[in-house]
Design a protein around this motif. Structure first.
Motif, PDB file in Angstrom:
ATOM      1  N   ILE A 116      53.296  65.345  64.582  1.00  0.00           N
ATOM      2  CA  ILE A 116      53.293  64.008  63.970  1.00  0.00           C
ATOM      3  C   ILE A 116      52.395  64.061  62.744  1.00  0.00           C
ATOM      4  O   ILE A 116      51.563  64.965  62.629  1.00  0.00           O
ATOM      5  CB  ILE A 116      52.792  62.910  64.943  1.00  0.00           C
ATOM      6  N   ALA A 176      55.961  57.679  67.256  1.00  0.00           N
ATOM      7  CA  ALA A 176      56.450  58.555  68.322  1.00  0.00           C
ATOM      8  C   ALA A 176      56.551  57.796  69.646  1.00  0.00           C
ATOM      9  O   ALA A 176      57.531  57.926  70.386  1.00  0.00           O
ATOM     10  CB  ALA A 176      55.518  59.759  68.466  1.00  0.00           C
ATOM     11  N   LEU A 196      63.246  62.271  70.110  1.00  0.00           N
ATOM     12  CA  LEU A 196      62.246  62.506  69.068  1.00  0.00           C
ATOM     13  C   LEU A 196      62.879  63.193  67.855  1.00  0.00           C
ATOM     14  O   LEU A 196      62.623  62.819  66.706  1.00  0.00           O
ATOM     15  CB  LEU A 196      61.086  63.344  69.630  1.00  0.00           C
ATOM     16  N   PHE A 219      61.266  63.766  64.306  1.00  0.00           N
ATOM     17  CA  PHE A 219      60.082  64.514  64.724  1.00  0.00           C
ATOM     18  C   PHE A 219      60.434  65.978  64.932  1.00  0.00           C
ATOM     19  O   PHE A 219      61.545  66.309  65.342  1.00  0.00           O
ATOM     20  CB  PHE A 219      59.524  63.938  66.035  1.00  0.00           C
TER      21      PHE A 219
END
Lengths: 435, 143
Positions: free
Chosen positions: B76, B86, B127, B132
């Motif tokens: 992150i 997140a 994610l 991410f």
């Protein structure tokens, strides 16, 4: 002025008492031999017949009974009367595998209640008294025994059972209870609660307490006496022989008189079984000579004790036993409940733990604590605290179900509990129960 | 997709934690990240190290209670709101977080979150869909 419930018996000359015991023993052995095949077999194996028992001098010829006999014979194997003549059962603290169920005919109940009546009278109880029974009622003998004794004496009986302490104290003050019967640790707790509620002993009419079912010290006696403004007396008994009232304390507060017209007491060497002379320290053995339904002969209590026939200031001639000074087996008495380490071990194994554990018993603020350290196994270990705590709670619940008391369980690292070459140390009892 | 986390049972007694860290030190194990969960009686020390399998062997030989768990390492941005985004993603995907902890390294503007969730695959997909980056084992071990 000392009061007796049954002065004829309680102050009987030794000679007359022996005669009474001789007669009753001879008849009892015959009754048991003819009605209890389990004990007949033990006698046959030892080559003893009822004809060999002519007086209490022959008592040593009879075989012993132990807790394991009671387990083997569960439930009816030691019953000596048809069930149609039995009116009651009582049972020990509900402990799996070691449960004892004792049967009573109406006559047995009457004699038991008489024993308790003697105990209540010995602490000064009369029909003018208000007797608060805060022992548990139910299968446990404490409540029913003292309840019956209190009725016999004619006290106004408050059948409170244990627990709900504020209500206990409210009844105690509102109805002017003068005698309290419960376990010593509960008495101590009631004493503390009285203080917490802003009351003093002067607010209570209590004058005496009869406390038993668990070991306690002279120090605890003084503490209870101070906190409740009473005289505190000991009482002894076990479900196997009837319940409380087998022996009771008198005004001398120095040992408990055994109700010898009903129970013959012996002290034996726990290793050899040999009978020891008066004044010796050894294991206490009881023979019930009046019980009809569940008459145990030479039952080994596992309590270590001393008997004395020294003259008592109260005038009773009944033999006295000291407070039990320990056990000849590994049984623990925790909050009045009989606990064998093996019961805890069984639960651990059932729940998938290794039998590596350490039981720690202590007494904090007059209440027994039970802490069990258990080694965690690989299967139980998890990376989340939640999973481990669920396991811990399951174990606490399982132990509570078996023992009836709430333990604290501590999971410890594998191999952190000391291993022993010989007999493993499984129990640390930090209580100072014996002066 | 997942990386290996070592969890070690540590009793709440003087010297227990130090014994574990000394063992790692003596064997030249490099710790990337750690967290400890504590209860009254014990703690669970969770570690991300450079050589997880070897470390487990060492710990087991020393008779430590140890277990390996597959966890997610998520990259992150190391600035306000980075973690929040997140978490929103996981919440939206109905993923429960058992626990998590974060670490940073010396040379980047990124932070890394170790996530222990119920369903690694679903969490990782959610994610990734939201931009991410999920770190691989070797990426983390060799950092």
């Amino acid at each position: 002025m000392e009061k007796y419930w049954n002065p004829e018996i309680e102050c009987m000359s030794r000679e007359d008492m022996k005669k009474l015991q001789d007669e009753r023993l001879v008849a009892q052995v015959k009754h048991v031999y003819e009605n209890v095949p389990y004990y007949k077999k033990l006698m046959d194996e030892k080559g003893v017949t009822p004809d060999d028992i002519k007086s209490t001098d022959d008592l040593h010829k009879l075989p012993f009974l132990t807790k394991s006999d009671l387990r083997d014979a569960y439930p009816y194997g030691l019953l000596a009367k048809p069930l149609s003549e039995c009116v009651r059962i009582q049972s020990t603290s509900g402990t799996t595998g070691k449960r004892v169920v004792a049967f009573y005919t109406q006559h047995d109940v009457d004699l038991w209640e008489e024993c308790c009546a003697r105990a209540i009278t010995a602490v000064g109880g009369t029909n003018e008294d208000v007797c608060q029974v805060a022992y548990g009622y139910g299968l446990f003998t404490g409540g029913p025994g003292l309840n019956g004794g209190s009725h016999k004496v004619g006290c106004l009986t408050l059948p409170m059972s244990s627990g709900n302490t504020e209500r206990q104290i409210q009844f105690m003050t509102d109805l002017g209870a003068t005698i309290l019967c419960c376990t010593p640790s509960y008495a101590a707790y009631i004493g503390e609660t009285v203080k917490e509620m802003g009351l003093t002993p002067d607010d209570l009419k209590l004058k005496a307490g009869i406390f038993g079912a668990e070991p306690w010290t002279e120090e605890m006696r003084r503490e209870i006496e101070k906190s409740l403004g009473i005289k505190a007396y000991d009482i002894y008994g076990l479900t196997e022989t009837s319940g409380p009232g087998v022996a009771f304390e008198c005004s001398a507060q120095a040992g408990m008189h055994i109700n010898e017209d009903n129970f013959i007491a012996e002290i034996i060497d726990p290793d050899t079984g040999e009978v020891l002379p008066e004044g010796s320290k050894g294991e206490l053995v009881f023979t019930s000579i009046t019980k009809e339904a569940f008459p145990l002969l030479r039952y080994r209590t596992r309590d270590i004790c001393v008997l004395t026939r020294e003259k008592c200031s109260c005038g009773r001639t009944l033999v006295k036993m000291c407070k039990p000074m320990g056990r000849s087996d590994d049984m623990l008495i925790i909050r009045g409940v009989n606990v064998f380490p093996s019961q805890i071990e069984t639960v651990l194994i059932d729940q998938g733990y290794a039998p590596n554990y350490l039981i720690e018993v202590d007494r904090v603020n007059n209440t027994d604590t039970l802490d069990i350290n258990v080694e965690l196994t690989e299967e139980q270990f998890s990376d989340t605290v939640k999973d481990i705590q669920i396991k811990e709670r399951e174990l606490v619940e399982a132990i509570k179900t078996i023992l009836g008391i709430n333990p604290k369980v501590h999971l410890v690292a594998p191999k952190s509990i000391a291993r022993s070459e010989g007999k493993a140390v499984r129990v640390i009892d930090k209580r100072k129960l014996h002066d | 997709m997942t990386i290996k986390q070592i969890s070690i049972f540590v009793e709440n007694k003087p010297g227990k934690l130090s014994a574990v860290t000394k063992l790692l030190s003596d064997n030249g194990i490099d710790i990337r990240a750690l967290s400890i969960a504590d209860t009254k009686d014990f703690g669970i020390l969770r570690l991300i190290v450079d050589k997880p399998d070897e470390t487990v062997e060492i710990l087991k030989k020393a008779e430590c209670m140890v277990t390996l768990t597959n966890v997610l390492a998520v990259c992150i941005s190391d600035k306000p709101g980075g973690l929040s985004k997140a978490m929103e993603t996981l919440y939206a995907a109905n993923i429960q977080v058992e626990y998590m902890y974060a670490f940073v390294t010396k040379n980047t503007d990124d932070a890394y979150v170790i996530l222990r969730v119920g369903k690694n695959d679903v969490a990782a997909d959610a994610l990734k869909e939201n931009g991410f980056r999920i770190l691989t084992g070797s990426e983390v071990y060799d950092m």
